[in-house]
Design an enzyme around this catalytic site. Structure first.
Site, PDB file in Angstrom:
ATOM      1  N   GLU A 244       0.851  -1.184   0.000  1.00  0.00           N
ATOM      2  CA  GLU A 244       0.000   0.000   0.000  1.00  0.00           C
ATOM      3  C   GLU A 244       0.891   1.238   0.000  1.00  0.00           C
ATOM      4  OE1 GLU A 244      -2.095  -0.925   3.610  1.00  0.00           O
ATOM      5  OE2 GLU A 244      -0.851   0.405   4.829  1.00  0.00           O
ATOM      6  N   HIS A 287      -4.278   3.027   8.280  1.00  0.00           N
ATOM      7  CA  HIS A 287      -3.073   2.512   8.946  1.00  0.00           C
ATOM      8  C   HIS A 287      -2.142   3.652   9.333  1.00  0.00           C
ATOM      9  CE1 HIS A 287      -3.563  -1.571   6.725  1.00  0.00           C
ATOM     10  NE2 HIS A 287      -4.162  -1.596   7.893  1.00  0.00           N
TER      11      HIS A 287
END
Length: 692
Positions: A244, A287
């Site tokens: 990511e 996150h």
């Protein structure tokens, strides 16, 4: 607070940095601990926080599955728990139980001390699952790890590591998603790794070793290290890499893969997915590490680099299984292949082939520095706290009596900053020789890493001065040195994650003409530190919906443009990927919304309330892959929200994973006008259709 005078650059809580935690001689450093990731039926596991509720539940599940748990640690306690020994310290547990690994199940504010204790006791593998450990605590942990060659860290902010073939789980992975097989998985996102596991099961491949490197800013194990372990793993015939936005780990992985293909005649095929193509620059996408700072590659640059290295890239984890089957072709697999149960209701061949890129290109791609982020200063967000420019300049004046003021229009502006180098896992100085485009961009950013315990060296500062094209006058270099050391002092003292300033050289001295300071608010939320900084947060300047969502533990970011699909997703990685996949299919999300990996019925209802406040939303798309989150619980939340809120827009629900059949049955039997699917492509297509 430890700073006693101006420009003292000693790190906070640095007393442990002057000694090595390992009591045995250091041989090859931290890299020598990678072999500790090779867990299996032989691995002896202990828990820290053993008698706590979460550890107790996890221990029971893991023992029943086959994990060899031999006891645990709870400070101040001895005796038995679940029929296993409880000891008061990790050192005593190591002496009596001889563990190969420890699972740390304590809250984030206790996790740092627990990790340190495990390193000092030389536990070979340390798995930390906690989220929101303060950044500077992790910087200190990494400075300790680099002094020894006995302990390897997985996490934090990780589901852990699981050997499916060896029946060893160290973490909280949902066991229902995993079946013994031949595919190794490396992932930043827990939820995406669970859906990846399910996809490989449906494709008849199963899993071997799955390493959750985690979504933290500074994980203990990165993609490159995990790849090197799977390369030599005899139970692994193919590899999946789920990355990511944030950092350069995927670029390092691409470099490793190119080398791997050049030295191995029949390399293991690798399939990948990168989440965050449609990130909002300057925001944390769920996150802790899911953000792109200046000088870092974006998702598209990562995808291009991995494809150039021969990795097949897909746009949704449900397609990974079939992509692997395509790459494997007629290759004969190991003993587990062909004996995999059809756990999730779909047989091999169910995944679609759209958006696959299967060509293997072993040549080097163009350098990725041309695709790095040159984002302007960040906006306020949940994990990071920013100050006004005036406050930043006041801080500089107070710390080092720095000359600060508005830009007069004379002289070339340069960028200087202090941030994190995620590859070296240390602080670094940022430098760019010019500010461009009316202050909205800058030249190429270079990073100059420095040791957490000592700060930037004079030699590094001289190199920075040369790169910034400052004059040869000693006064200019001295002025830059003073500014960088003042910035470093603020970085340590206030627990910053990014400090950037714009400077000009005038009359042989450096003047600061712009500043943007970002601080890690986990230091306050978790560590109870930096309260004065946290109190300066101006919530009135933030989006009210985002502030309200934060109170419920929901990460909500309103997306710009004409997005009409309100998204509600569990897990940050899956939430990013949902926005990306909708865009790939011609849709446009109105928001990013992560309910968290442990969503409840109330969380789902709260998510509906936030999404429905946006007048642009014409349809709500609920995309759930149940790992720890149960499908039936989500279904009850959707039904509760529908009954109490009476949404005037249609709702599309896709539920897969743990208790998916129960959840789908509840939706079907509710009698409510809901569109229910288990296939992502079908659900996304319906949401896009309704949005128009």
């Amino acid at each position: 607070m430890i700073m006693r005078q101006h420009c003292d650059i000693r790190p906070c809580r640095s007393t442990h940095l002057t000694r090595s935690f390992s009591t045995t001689p250091r041989l090859h450093g931290y890299a020598n601990t990678l072999h500790n990731l090779r867990i299996g039926g032989h691995t002896r596991v202990i828990f820290q926080g053993f008698t706590g509720k979460q550890a107790t539940v996890n221990t029971k599940e893991s023992i029943a599955w086959g994990t060899k748990i031999v006891g645990g640690v709870t400070p101040g306690r001895t005796g038995q728990h679940l029929g296993l020994p409880v000891l008061p310290t990790v050192r005593q547990a190591v002496e009596k139980l001889k563990p190969d690994a420890t699972a740390i199940y304590v809250a984030a504010h206790q996790a740092t001390a627990a990790i340190e204790e495990a390193i000092e006791a030389e536990v070979p593998l340390i798995v930390a699952v906690a989220e929101h450990i303060p950044l500077h605590d992790m910087l200190r942990i990494h400075s300790i790890l680099e002094t020894q060659s006995k302990s390897r860290l997985v996490g934090p902010n990780s589901p852990g590591i699981i050997s499916v073939t060896g029946r060893c789980r160290i973490g909280f992975q949902p066991l229902s998603c995993f079946t013994p097989g031949r595919v190794g998985i490396i992932a930043k996102s827990g939820t995406l790794s669970y859906e990846t596991a399910a996809s490989t099961t449906r494709a008849g491949l199963g899993q071997s070793l799955c390493i959750g490197v985690g979504g933290d800013i500074l994980p203990g194990t990165d993609f490159q290290g995990a790849l090197s372990v799977l390369e030599s793993d005899e139970d692994t015939d193919a590899i999946v890499l789920v990355g990511e936005i944030g950092g350069t780990s995927e670029m390092d992985a691409a470099s490793w893969i190119r080398d791997y293909h050049s030295r191995v005649s029949s390399p293991k095929p690798i399939v990948g997915l990168i989440a965050g193509i449609n990130e909002v620059r300057g925001r944390i996408m769920g996150h802790a590490g899911a953000f792109t700072v200046m000088g870092e590659p974006d998702a598209r640059a990562k995808i291009a680099s991995l494809e150039g290295a021969g990795v097949t890239i897909v746009n949704h984890p449900s397609k990974i299984g079939e992509a692997l089957r395509t790459r494997l072709g007629g290759r004969r697999l190991g003993a587990w292949a062909g004996n995999i149960g059809n756990l999730l209701g779909k047989g091999p061949g169910s995944a679609q082939h759209r958006h696959l890129s299967t060509a293997i290109v072993r040549g080097r791609t163009k350098g990725w520095l041309g695709s790095i982020s040159s984002a302007t200063p960040f906006r306020e967000q949940r994990r990071h706290l920013y100050l006004s420019e005036d406050m930043c300049m006041d801080m500089l004046r107070a710390t080092g009596k720095i000359n600060c003021g508005p830009y007069s229009g004379y002289g070339t502006r340069c960028l200087v900053g202090i941030s994190i180098d995620r590859t070296t896992r240390t602080p670094c100085v940022l430098a760019a020789p010019r500010i461009e485009d009316g202050g909205k961009g800058h030249g190429a950013v270079k990073r100059y890493p420095f040791d957490f315990g000592t700060g930037p060296s004079d030699l590094a500062i001289e190199r920075i001065a040369s790169y910034l094209q400052l004059s040869n006058k000693g006064s200019a270099v001295d002025s830059l040195r003073h500014i960088i050391k003042s910035l470093t002092a603020i970085f340590y003292e206030k627990e910053a994650f990014l400090l950037t300033i714009e400077v000009v050289e005038r009359l042989g001295a450096i003047k600061v003409v712009g500043a943007n300071f970002g601080f890690d608010d986990a230091a306050f939320r978790v560590g109870g530190r930096q309260s004065a900084l946290y109190e300066s947060r101006d919530r009135a300047a933030e989006d009210p919906s985002e502030v309200e969502a934060e109170k419920s533990g929901i990460v909500y970011i309103k997306l710009g443009g004409g997005g009409a699909i309100g998204t509600l997703v569990n897990g940050a990685g899956l939430a990013m990927n949902t926005v990306d996949a909708l865009a790939d299919n011609g849709g446009k999300a109105a928001n990013f919304l992560d309910t968290g990996g442990k969503a409840t019925s109330e969380t789902v209802k709260g998510g509906f309330e936030v999404v429905l406040r946006d007048p642009r939303v014409r349809v709500i798309f609920v995309n759930i892959f149940g790992g720890l989150t149960l499908g039936d619980m989500i279904a009850r939340g959707v039904i509760l929200a529908f009954k109490e809120l009476s949404p005037s827009v249609p709702v599309v629900v896709r539920i897969r994973g743990t208790n998916e059949k129960e959840g789908q049955a509840l939706i079907a039997q509710s009698g409510l006008p809901l569109y229910a699917f288990d296939d992502f492509e079908e659900a996304a297509a319906k949401a896009i259709e309704l949005s128009r």
